[in-house]
Write an enzyme that holds these catalytic residues in place. Sequence first.
Site, PDB file in Angstrom:
ATOM      1  N   GLY A  47     -89.486  10.797  -2.780  1.00 25.37           N
ATOM      2  CA  GLY A  47     -90.462   9.998  -3.531  1.00 25.37           C
ATOM      3  C   GLY A  47     -90.537  10.202  -5.027  1.00 25.37           C
ATOM      4  O   GLY A  47     -91.460   9.703  -5.657  1.00 25.37           O
ATOM      5  N   SER A  58     -94.099  10.462 -11.440  1.00 23.67           N
ATOM      6  CA  SER A  58     -94.256  10.649  -9.992  1.00 23.67           C
ATOM      7  C   SER A  58     -94.713  12.060  -9.649  1.00 23.67           C
ATOM      8  O   SER A  58     -94.232  13.038 -10.235  1.00 23.67           O
ATOM      9  CB  SER A  58     -92.914  10.451  -9.274  1.00 23.67           C
ATOM     10  OG  SER A  58     -92.431   9.160  -9.462  1.00 23.67           O
ATOM     11  N   ILE A  59     -95.607  12.142  -8.666  1.00 23.69           N
ATOM     12  CA  ILE A  59     -96.054  13.463  -8.205  1.00 23.69           C
ATOM     13  C   ILE A  59     -94.842  14.238  -7.683  1.00 23.69           C
ATOM     14  O   ILE A  59     -94.676  15.431  -7.981  1.00 23.69           O
ATOM     15  CB  ILE A  59     -97.152  13.306  -7.132  1.00 23.69           C
ATOM     16  CG1 ILE A  59     -98.395  12.638  -7.764  1.00 23.69           C
ATOM     17  CG2 ILE A  59     -97.523  14.656  -6.532  1.00 23.69           C
ATOM     18  CD1 ILE A  59     -99.450  12.165  -6.787  1.00 23.69           C
ATOM     19  N   ASP A  73     -83.930   4.880   3.112  1.00 28.73           N
ATOM     20  CA  ASP A  73     -85.157   4.120   3.311  1.00 28.73           C
ATOM     21  C   ASP A  73     -85.924   4.897   4.382  1.00 28.73           C
ATOM     22  O   ASP A  73     -85.437   5.042   5.517  1.00 28.73           O
ATOM     23  CB  ASP A  73     -84.794   2.707   3.795  1.00 28.73           C
ATOM     24  CG  ASP A  73     -86.028   1.888   4.129  1.00 28.73           C
ATOM     25  OD1 ASP A  73     -87.120   2.466   4.272  1.00 28.73           O
ATOM     26  OD2 ASP A  73     -85.884   0.655   4.258  1.00 28.73           O
ATOM     27  N   ILE A 105     -94.552   9.256  -0.496  1.00 31.85           N
ATOM     28  CA  ILE A 105     -94.113   7.861  -0.364  1.00 31.85           C
ATOM     29  C   ILE A 105     -95.314   6.973  -0.088  1.00 31.85           C
ATOM     30  O   ILE A 105     -96.124   7.284   0.790  1.00 31.85           O
ATOM     31  CB  ILE A 105     -93.110   7.745   0.823  1.00 31.85           C
ATOM     32  CG1 ILE A 105     -91.848   8.564   0.547  1.00 31.85           C
ATOM     33  CG2 ILE A 105     -92.787   6.287   1.107  1.00 31.85           C
ATOM     34  CD1 ILE A 105     -90.907   8.668   1.743  1.00 31.85           C
ATOM     35  N   TYR A 108    -104.995  10.336   0.110  1.00 29.26           N
ATOM     36  CA  TYR A 108    -106.063  10.004  -0.833  1.00 29.26           C
ATOM     37  C   TYR A 108    -107.373   9.856  -0.071  1.00 29.26           C
ATOM     38  O   TYR A 108    -107.377   9.430   1.090  1.00 29.26           O
ATOM     39  CB  TYR A 108    -105.696   8.707  -1.590  1.00 29.26           C
ATOM     40  CG  TYR A 108    -106.721   8.380  -2.638  1.00 29.26           C
ATOM     41  CD1 TYR A 108    -107.033   9.314  -3.628  1.00 29.26           C
ATOM     42  CD2 TYR A 108    -107.426   7.182  -2.623  1.00 29.26           C
ATOM     43  CE1 TYR A 108    -108.006   9.050  -4.564  1.00 29.26           C
ATOM     44  CE2 TYR A 108    -108.393   6.906  -3.561  1.00 29.26           C
ATOM     45  CZ  TYR A 108    -108.680   7.853  -4.526  1.00 29.26           C
ATOM     46  OH  TYR A 108    -109.653   7.592  -5.445  1.00 29.26           O
ATOM     47  N   TYR A 138    -108.564  -0.204  -3.071  1.00 28.95           N
ATOM     48  CA  TYR A 138    -107.457   0.543  -2.473  1.00 28.95           C
ATOM     49  C   TYR A 138    -106.897  -0.202  -1.261  1.00 28.95           C
ATOM     50  O   TYR A 138    -105.826   0.113  -0.754  1.00 28.95           O
ATOM     51  CB  TYR A 138    -107.931   1.947  -2.103  1.00 28.95           C
ATOM     52  CG  TYR A 138    -106.837   2.982  -2.039  1.00 28.95           C
ATOM     53  CD1 TYR A 138    -106.086   3.313  -3.159  1.00 28.95           C
ATOM     54  CD2 TYR A 138    -106.551   3.631  -0.841  1.00 28.95           C
ATOM     55  CE1 TYR A 138    -105.088   4.266  -3.099  1.00 28.95           C
ATOM     56  CE2 TYR A 138    -105.558   4.586  -0.765  1.00 28.95           C
ATOM     57  CZ  TYR A 138    -104.834   4.904  -1.898  1.00 28.95           C
ATOM     58  OH  TYR A 138    -103.841   5.855  -1.828  1.00 28.95           O
ATOM     59  N   LYS A 176    -103.634   5.572   4.832  1.00 26.63           N
ATOM     60  CA  LYS A 176    -103.833   7.008   4.586  1.00 26.63           C
ATOM     61  C   LYS A 176    -104.554   7.665   5.766  1.00 26.63           C
ATOM     62  O   LYS A 176    -104.259   8.800   6.126  1.00 26.63           O
ATOM     63  CB  LYS A 176    -104.619   7.238   3.291  1.00 26.63           C
ATOM     64  CG  LYS A 176    -103.827   6.923   2.023  1.00 26.63           C
ATOM     65  CD  LYS A 176    -102.533   7.719   1.924  1.00 26.63           C
ATOM     66  CE  LYS A 176    -101.862   7.594   0.578  1.00 26.63           C
ATOM     67  NZ  LYS A 176    -100.478   8.089   0.567  1.00 26.63           N
ATOM     68  N   THR A 200     -99.600   7.154 -12.023  1.00 28.98           N
ATOM     69  CA  THR A 200     -98.188   7.014 -11.641  1.00 28.98           C
ATOM     70  C   THR A 200     -97.932   5.531 -11.388  1.00 28.98           C
ATOM     71  O   THR A 200     -98.872   4.732 -11.434  1.00 28.98           O
ATOM     72  CB  THR A 200     -97.902   7.757 -10.331  1.00 28.98           C
ATOM     73  OG1 THR A 200     -98.704   7.150  -9.315  1.00 28.98           O
ATOM     74  CG2 THR A 200     -98.237   9.244 -10.417  1.00 28.98           C
ATOM     75  N   ALA A 256     -97.274   4.077  -8.479  1.00 30.00           N
ATOM     76  CA  ALA A 256     -98.047   3.647  -7.306  1.00 30.00           C
ATOM     77  C   ALA A 256     -99.536   3.605  -7.637  1.00 30.00           C
ATOM     78  O   ALA A 256    -100.224   2.630  -7.318  1.00 30.00           O
ATOM     79  CB  ALA A 256     -97.791   4.588  -6.131  1.00 30.00           C
TER      80      ALA A 256
HETATM   81  N1  LIG Z   1    -101.179   8.179  -7.901  1.00 28.42           N
HETATM   82  C1  LIG Z   1    -102.314   8.385  -7.262  1.00 28.42           C
HETATM   83  O1  LIG Z   1    -103.410   8.091  -7.756  1.00 28.42           O
HETATM   84  C2  LIG Z   1    -102.270   9.055  -5.914  1.00 28.42           C
HETATM   85  C3  LIG Z   1    -103.423   9.716  -5.435  1.00 28.42           C
HETATM   86  C4  LIG Z   1    -103.374  10.301  -4.169  1.00 28.42           C
HETATM   87  C5  LIG Z   1    -102.214  10.212  -3.399  1.00 28.42           C
HETATM   88  N2  LIG Z   1    -101.113   9.569  -3.900  1.00 28.42           N
HETATM   89  C6  LIG Z   1     -99.917   9.473  -3.066  1.00 28.42           C
HETATM   90  O2  LIG Z   1     -98.881  10.212  -3.654  1.00 28.42           O
HETATM   91  C7  LIG Z   1     -97.635   9.715  -3.131  1.00 28.42           C
HETATM   92  C8  LIG Z   1     -96.662   9.506  -4.271  1.00 28.42           C
HETATM   93  O3  LIG Z   1     -97.073   8.479  -5.118  1.00 28.42           O
HETATM   94  P1  LIG Z   1     -97.063   8.557  -6.720  1.00 28.42           P
HETATM   95  O4  LIG Z   1     -98.472   8.362  -7.166  1.00 28.42           O
HETATM   96  O5  LIG Z   1     -96.304   9.731  -7.168  1.00 28.42           O
HETATM   97  O6  LIG Z   1     -96.315   7.189  -7.111  1.00 28.42           O
HETATM   98  P2  LIG Z   1     -94.759   6.812  -7.239  1.00 28.42           P
HETATM   99  O7  LIG Z   1     -94.764   5.324  -7.363  1.00 28.42           O
HETATM  100  O8  LIG Z   1     -94.134   7.587  -8.320  1.00 28.42           O
HETATM  101  O9  LIG Z   1     -94.137   7.259  -5.829  1.00 28.42           O
HETATM  102  C9  LIG Z   1     -94.101   6.442  -4.682  1.00 28.42           C
HETATM  103  C10 LIG Z   1     -92.706   6.584  -4.113  1.00 28.42           C
HETATM  104  O10 LIG Z   1     -92.547   5.951  -2.843  1.00 28.42           O
HETATM  105  C11 LIG Z   1     -91.190   5.539  -2.804  1.00 28.42           C
HETATM  106  N3  LIG Z   1     -90.932   4.588  -1.715  1.00 28.42           N
HETATM  107  C12 LIG Z   1     -91.447   3.339  -1.567  1.00 28.42           C
HETATM  108  N4  LIG Z   1     -90.915   2.746  -0.482  1.00 28.42           N
HETATM  109  C13 LIG Z   1     -90.050   3.643   0.072  1.00 28.42           C
HETATM  110  C14 LIG Z   1     -89.189   3.623   1.221  1.00 28.42           C
HETATM  111  N5  LIG Z   1     -89.127   2.545   2.034  1.00 28.42           N
HETATM  112  N6  LIG Z   1     -88.436   4.716   1.483  1.00 28.42           N
HETATM  113  C15 LIG Z   1     -88.474   5.806   0.674  1.00 28.42           C
HETATM  114  N7  LIG Z   1     -89.278   5.884  -0.411  1.00 28.42           N
HETATM  115  C16 LIG Z   1     -90.048   4.820  -0.707  1.00 28.42           C
HETATM  116  C17 LIG Z   1     -91.001   4.917  -4.180  1.00 28.42           C
HETATM  117  O11 LIG Z   1     -89.649   4.648  -4.495  1.00 28.42           O
HETATM  118  C18 LIG Z   1     -91.633   5.978  -5.049  1.00 28.42           C
HETATM  119  O12 LIG Z   1     -90.699   6.976  -5.406  1.00 28.42           O
HETATM  120  C19 LIG Z   1     -97.969   8.439  -2.355  1.00 28.42           C
HETATM  121  O13 LIG Z   1     -98.102   8.751  -0.986  1.00 28.42           O
HETATM  122  C20 LIG Z   1     -99.339   8.071  -2.928  1.00 28.42           C
HETATM  123  O14 LIG Z   1    -100.096   7.263  -2.060  1.00 28.42           O
HETATM  124  C21 LIG Z   1    -101.118   9.003  -5.143  1.00 28.42           C
END
Ligand SMILES: NC(=O)c1ccc[n+]([C@@H]2O[C@H](COP(=O)([O-])OP(=O)(O)OC[C@H]3O[C@@H](n4cnc5c(N)ncnc54)[C@H](O)[C@@H]3O)[C@@H](O)[C@H]2O)c1
Length: 269
Positions: A15, A21-22, A66, A94, A149, A159, A166, A197, A199
């Site tokens: 991811g 990205s986290i 994927d 992801i 989340y 959301y 989630k 980020t 997402a």
């Molecule tokens: N950003 C926030 O506010 C936040 C808060 C809490 C939790 N999260 C969670 O953290 C996680 C990472 O998100 P992020 O905020 O770093 O955003 P991000 O957009 O950087 O990461 C999301 C990732 O999911 C990948 N992805 C999407 N479809 C995919 C698939 N079919 N196969 C493999 N990978 C796939 C994307 O390519 C991307 O790298 C997610 O689960 C998100 O829900 C985010």
Amino acid sequence: MSYGLLKGKKGIIFGALNEQSIAWKVAERCHEEGAEFILSNAPIALRMGELNGLAEKTGSEVIGADATSIEDLEKLFDAAVAKFGKIDFILHSIGMSVNVRKGKHYTEMNYDWLEKGWDISAVSFHKVMRVAYEKDCMNEWGSILALSYIAAQRTFPDYNDMSDNKAYLESIARTFGGYWGERKVRVNTVSQSPTPTTAGSGVKGFGNFLGYAEDMSPLGNATALECADYCVTLFSDLTKKVTMQNLFHDGGFSSSGVTQKVIRKYDAE
Ligand SMILES: NC(=O)c1ccc[n+]([C@@H]2O[C@H](COP(=O)([O-])OP(=O)(O)OC[C@H]3O[C@@H](n4cnc5c(N)ncnc54)[C@H](O)[C@@H]3O)[C@@H](O)[C@H]2O)c1
């Protein structure tokens, strides 16, 4: 600062899309703490090319998958086993909702889009663990993590269907965690503060919401880097008996009814 907490540990990090990205921050911190890992993302994300920079920096291999495809995941885990033997940690970072992306209101949700987002954001965690389980490729005292989340527990209107995804994701962590426990592997979700980020910023009104969450968290919002630090502890040998938990990493947001910061804002009015 590095403590060598992950010296000798091997893993797979899903991811990392870009520097925000986290998972990107987790990869950097895991590398600093001595871990070796494979970086994986969906083929479409790899085509953007940014991941190669992270791979170079952390001495990692990039293998596309994927996360909704069992076939892709099998190839990825076979490659990981060929490279490392059994592994010690997996990060599932992801998420994607088509309804959010296309601005479809929750009350009018498109169910085909729901299914796609649910598969990517929640079921893929089951698929990742299933392939790892069937291949028996986790070392004892290994650690598997996904990111969640608080919309799984409380309503955050924009959301959308990600709230339900989630909730499902957290349930998978608990249920599969029971089976993994017999192999001395732990499974948890980290419920992270809103984080800017790709997402995160896709959620309507994210900017305002970030400020609200900051004010409602006595310690302030947790950053992506702070989340990465927390993930490092959860991959380390210092947290061996923590399993089947949803762990809030949110500066106190989840326990706050109201905060001094918010009360002061109303005082001023
Ligand atoms: N950003 C926030 O506010 C936040 C808060 C809490 C939790 N999260 C969670 O953290 C996680 C990472 O998100 P992020 O905020 O770093 O955003 P991000 O957009 O950087 O990461 C999301 C990732 O999911 C990948 N992805 C999407 N479809 C995919 C698939 N079919 N196969 C493999 N990978 C796939 C994307 O390519 C991307 O790298 C997610 O689960 C998100 O829900 C985010």
